[in-house]
Design a protein around this motif. Structure first.
Motif, PDB file in Angstrom:
ATOM      1  N   ALA A  71       0.938  -1.571   0.468  1.00  0.00           N
ATOM      2  CA  ALA A  71       0.103   0.025   0.064  1.00  0.00           C
ATOM      3  C   ALA A  71       1.087   1.013  -0.303  1.00  0.00           C
ATOM      4  O   ALA A  71       2.185   1.289   0.554  1.00  0.00           O
ATOM      5  CB  ALA A  71      -0.841  -0.188   1.136  1.00  0.00           C
ATOM      6  N   PRO A  72       0.506   2.500  -0.797  1.00  0.00           N
ATOM      7  CA  PRO A  72       0.958   3.639  -0.554  1.00  0.00           C
ATOM      8  C   PRO A  72       1.656   4.004   0.328  1.00  0.00           C
ATOM      9  O   PRO A  72       2.082   5.153   0.627  1.00  0.00           O
ATOM     10  CB  PRO A  72       0.805   4.181  -2.050  1.00  0.00           C
ATOM     11  CG  PRO A  72      -0.491   3.192  -2.922  1.00  0.00           C
ATOM     12  CD  PRO A  72      -0.208   2.288  -2.119  1.00  0.00           C
ATOM     13  N   ILE A  73      -0.218   4.514   1.123  1.00  0.00           N
ATOM     14  CA  ILE A  73       0.018   5.119   2.204  1.00  0.00           C
ATOM     15  C   ILE A  73       1.742   4.288   3.465  1.00  0.00           C
ATOM     16  O   ILE A  73       1.300   5.253   4.548  1.00  0.00           O
ATOM     17  CB  ILE A  73      -0.813   4.723   3.049  1.00  0.00           C
ATOM     18  CG1 ILE A  73      -1.569   5.660   4.603  1.00  0.00           C
ATOM     19  CG2 ILE A  73      -1.715   2.984   3.551  1.00  0.00           C
ATOM     20  CD1 ILE A  73      -1.269   6.799   4.480  1.00  0.00           C
ATOM     21  N   ALA A  74       1.521   2.527   3.309  1.00  0.00           N
ATOM     22  CA  ALA A  74       2.182   1.747   4.776  1.00  0.00           C
ATOM     23  C   ALA A  74       3.914   2.741   3.945  1.00  0.00           C
ATOM     24  O   ALA A  74       4.884   2.720   4.904  1.00  0.00           O
ATOM     25  CB  ALA A  74       3.160   0.395   3.523  1.00  0.00           C
ATOM     26  N   ARG A  75       4.440   3.195   3.142  1.00  0.00           N
ATOM     27  CA  ARG A  75       5.389   3.900   2.726  1.00  0.00           C
ATOM     28  C   ARG A  75       5.245   5.480   3.603  1.00  0.00           C
ATOM     29  O   ARG A  75       7.043   5.650   4.233  1.00  0.00           O
ATOM     30  CB  ARG A  75       6.164   4.113   0.903  1.00  0.00           C
ATOM     31  CG  ARG A  75       7.144   5.109   0.758  1.00  0.00           C
ATOM     32  CD  ARG A  75       6.888   5.426  -0.293  1.00  0.00           C
ATOM     33  NE  ARG A  75       7.107   4.115  -1.250  1.00  0.00           N
ATOM     34  CZ  ARG A  75       8.429   3.610  -1.787  1.00  0.00           C
ATOM     35  NH1 ARG A  75       9.835   3.824  -1.769  1.00  0.00           N
ATOM     36  NH2 ARG A  75       8.412   1.915  -1.950  1.00  0.00           N
ATOM     37  N   VAL A  76       4.508   5.853   3.697  1.00  0.00           N
ATOM     38  CA  VAL A  76       5.161   7.486   4.355  1.00  0.00           C
ATOM     39  C   VAL A  76       4.873   6.395   6.038  1.00  0.00           C
ATOM     40  O   VAL A  76       5.275   7.536   6.384  1.00  0.00           O
ATOM     41  CB  VAL A  76       3.205   8.278   3.921  1.00  0.00           C
ATOM     42  CG1 VAL A  76       3.338   9.643   4.498  1.00  0.00           C
ATOM     43  CG2 VAL A  76       2.925   7.684   2.863  1.00  0.00           C
ATOM     44  N   ILE A  77       3.733   6.017   6.021  1.00  0.00           N
ATOM     45  CA  ILE A  77       3.910   6.088   7.887  1.00  0.00           C
ATOM     46  C   ILE A  77       5.305   5.286   7.999  1.00  0.00           C
ATOM     47  O   ILE A  77       6.161   5.489   9.024  1.00  0.00           O
ATOM     48  CB  ILE A  77       2.305   5.264   8.338  1.00  0.00           C
ATOM     49  CG1 ILE A  77       1.097   5.975   7.790  1.00  0.00           C
ATOM     50  CG2 ILE A  77       2.026   4.617   9.544  1.00  0.00           C
ATOM     51  CD1 ILE A  77      -0.020   5.232   8.025  1.00  0.00           C
ATOM     52  N   GLY A  78       5.890   4.192   7.186  1.00  0.00           N
ATOM     53  CA  GLY A  78       6.733   3.547   8.305  1.00  0.00           C
ATOM     54  C   GLY A  78       7.745   4.388   8.245  1.00  0.00           C
ATOM     55  O   GLY A  78       8.757   4.504   8.543  1.00  0.00           O
ATOM     56  N   ALA A  79       8.133   5.476   6.826  1.00  0.00           N
ATOM     57  CA  ALA A  79       8.995   6.346   7.057  1.00  0.00           C
ATOM     58  C   ALA A  79       8.973   6.863   8.546  1.00  0.00           C
ATOM     59  O   ALA A  79      10.006   7.895   9.198  1.00  0.00           O
ATOM     60  CB  ALA A  79       9.069   7.505   5.810  1.00  0.00           C
ATOM     61  N   GLY A  80       7.812   7.309   8.231  1.00  0.00           N
ATOM     62  CA  GLY A  80       7.575   8.407  10.170  1.00  0.00           C
ATOM     63  C   GLY A  80       8.151   7.775  11.329  1.00  0.00           C
ATOM     64  O   GLY A  80       8.564   8.388  12.446  1.00  0.00           O
ATOM     65  N   THR A  82       9.857   4.845  11.153  1.00  0.00           N
ATOM     66  CA  THR A  82      12.268   4.419  11.089  1.00  0.00           C
ATOM     67  C   THR A  82      11.804   5.387  11.792  1.00  0.00           C
ATOM     68  O   THR A  82      12.816   5.274  12.605  1.00  0.00           O
ATOM     69  CB  THR A  82      11.820   3.777  10.150  1.00  0.00           C
ATOM     70  OG1 THR A  82      11.117   3.283   8.873  1.00  0.00           O
ATOM     71  CG2 THR A  82      13.205   4.493   9.493  1.00  0.00           C
ATOM     72  N   ARG A  83      11.552   6.804  11.831  1.00  0.00           N
ATOM     73  CA  ARG A  83      12.485   7.761  12.077  1.00  0.00           C
ATOM     74  C   ARG A  83      12.094   8.595  13.013  1.00  0.00           C
ATOM     75  O   ARG A  83      13.274   8.935  13.953  1.00  0.00           O
ATOM     76  CB  ARG A  83      11.700   8.978  10.858  1.00  0.00           C
ATOM     77  CG  ARG A  83      12.688  10.359  11.190  1.00  0.00           C
ATOM     78  CD  ARG A  83      14.658  10.603  10.731  1.00  0.00           C
ATOM     79  NE  ARG A  83      14.346  10.267   9.444  1.00  0.00           N
ATOM     80  CZ  ARG A  83      14.588  11.509   8.419  1.00  0.00           C
ATOM     81  NH1 ARG A  83      14.330  12.632   8.790  1.00  0.00           N
ATOM     82  NH2 ARG A  83      14.814  10.582   7.289  1.00  0.00           N
ATOM     83  N   ALA A  96       9.715  12.642   7.101  1.00  0.00           N
ATOM     84  CA  ALA A  96      10.207  11.971   6.678  1.00  0.00           C
ATOM     85  C   ALA A  96       8.593  11.613   6.296  1.00  0.00           C
ATOM     86  O   ALA A  96       9.233  10.812   5.247  1.00  0.00           O
ATOM     87  CB  ALA A  96      10.652  11.309   8.213  1.00  0.00           C
ATOM     88  N   MET A  97       8.000  12.081   6.713  1.00  0.00           N
ATOM     89  CA  MET A  97       6.466  11.268   6.023  1.00  0.00           C
ATOM     90  C   MET A  97       6.216  11.864   4.496  1.00  0.00           C
ATOM     91  O   MET A  97       5.764  11.733   3.628  1.00  0.00           O
ATOM     92  CB  MET A  97       4.941  11.826   7.534  1.00  0.00           C
ATOM     93  CG  MET A  97       5.152  10.431   7.963  1.00  0.00           C
ATOM     94  SD  MET A  97       3.918  11.415   9.307  1.00  0.00           S
ATOM     95  CE  MET A  97       3.777   9.578  10.290  1.00  0.00           C
ATOM     96  N   GLU A  98       6.414  13.056   5.035  1.00  0.00           N
ATOM     97  CA  GLU A  98       6.659  14.476   3.563  1.00  0.00           C
ATOM     98  C   GLU A  98       6.724  13.705   2.537  1.00  0.00           C
ATOM     99  O   GLU A  98       6.980  13.148   1.090  1.00  0.00           O
ATOM    100  CB  GLU A  98       6.945  15.651   3.667  1.00  0.00           C
ATOM    101  CG  GLU A  98       5.790  16.151   4.425  1.00  0.00           C
ATOM    102  CD  GLU A  98       6.082  17.411   5.078  1.00  0.00           C
ATOM    103  OE1 GLU A  98       7.364  18.249   4.322  1.00  0.00           O
ATOM    104  OE2 GLU A  98       5.242  18.537   5.480  1.00  0.00           O
ATOM    105  N   GLU A  99       8.665  13.486   2.672  1.00  0.00           N
ATOM    106  CA  GLU A  99       9.210  12.405   2.146  1.00  0.00           C
ATOM    107  C   GLU A  99       8.986  11.258   1.478  1.00  0.00           C
ATOM    108  O   GLU A  99       9.383  10.840   0.713  1.00  0.00           O
ATOM    109  CB  GLU A  99      10.562  12.801   2.753  1.00  0.00           C
ATOM    110  CG  GLU A  99      12.392  11.432   1.744  1.00  0.00           C
ATOM    111  CD  GLU A  99      13.521  11.372   2.405  1.00  0.00           C
ATOM    112  OE1 GLU A  99      14.511  10.237   1.815  1.00  0.00           O
ATOM    113  OE2 GLU A  99      13.256  11.741   3.388  1.00  0.00           O
ATOM    114  N   GLY A 100       8.467   9.814   2.016  1.00  0.00           N
ATOM    115  CA  GLY A 100       7.920   8.862   1.790  1.00  0.00           C
ATOM    116  C   GLY A 100       6.308   9.257   0.368  1.00  0.00           C
ATOM    117  O   GLY A 100       6.065   8.493  -0.353  1.00  0.00           O
TER     118      GLY A 100
END
Length: 218
Positions: A71-80, A82-83, A96-100
């Motif tokens: 899911a695209p949202i997983a990349r966004v939340i995962g980036a946040g 992880t940071r 980090a979320m904005e970057e994802g």
């Protein structure tokens, strides 16, 4: 069906490239519609799975879920998340979320812009076919019997106009599909931004995140 076949035959050779452009555009539109629909469904499923984990601060499990999810949202939340393990500052998590999100948006918008280009190409091909048809018509009429010139000219113009009509017939649905896919993409991006804000607000409420000032560090 006979009328369609006759219309296609009378349009001349330019009807074939316009048909190819229309087929390519429809193929892109169907693929993008399926991809965006799948992205919307997987986003909802992933967020329903991640939301209770956020409430319980189970960050290790969230990272596992986001790594295994498409899911695209997983990349966004995962980036946040992880940071968060590196820096608890709210600004760092938000960046980090904005970057994802920026990494995900191009995948959602991929090939959609081609529909507008293909619509313009089909229109231009129709006009070009009409112009070439008119040139050929006037050339033929110039050598025809004077009593038949008016009849031949009207028939030739009617045939030449078929390419313009078919170019517009191809362009209009492609433009509509382009607008539809852009709207659908914008809805998905907005939902991802809202999910990111909800995630960040939950983290703030659970972990009391905020910028670390020099006074607090001391």
């Amino acid at each position: 069906m006979d009328t369609i076949v006759r219309f296609f035959q009378e349009g001349g050779s330019f009807m074939f490239p316009i048909s190819i452009v229309l087929a390519i555009g429809l193929a892109i539109a169907l693929e993008r519609y399926w991809f965006l629909g799948a992205a919307k469904r997987t986003n909802k499923k992933a967020f329903r799975e991640i939301e209770p984990l956020l409430a319980s601060s189970n960050f290790d499990r969230i990272i596992q879920v986001t790594q295994n999810s498409t899911a695209p949202i997983a990349r966004v939340i995962g980036a946040g998340i992880t940071r968060l393990g590196v820096s608890p500052r709210r600004e760092d998590i938000e960046y980090a979320m904005e970057e994802g999100l920026m990494e995900t948006i191009p995948r959602l918008e991929k090939r959609t812009q081609y529909l507008g280009m293909l619509a313009n190409i089909s229109t231009l091909l129709g006009l070009l076919g009409t112009i070439i048809g008119l040139i050929a018509a006037f050339s033929a009429v110039a050598n025809a019997d004077p009593s038949e010139k008016a009849s031949l000219l009207s028939q030739s113009i009617s045939v030449a106009m078929n390419t313009t009509a078919f170019g517009l017939i191809a362009a209009i649905p492609l433009l509509l599909l382009h607008s539809l896919l852009n709207t659908k993409t914008a809805e998905i991006v907005d939902s991802m931004e809202m999910a990111g804000v909800k995630c960040l607000n939950t983290l703030i409420a659970k972990e009391n995140l905020g910028p670390k000032t020099r006074h607090s560090d001391e």
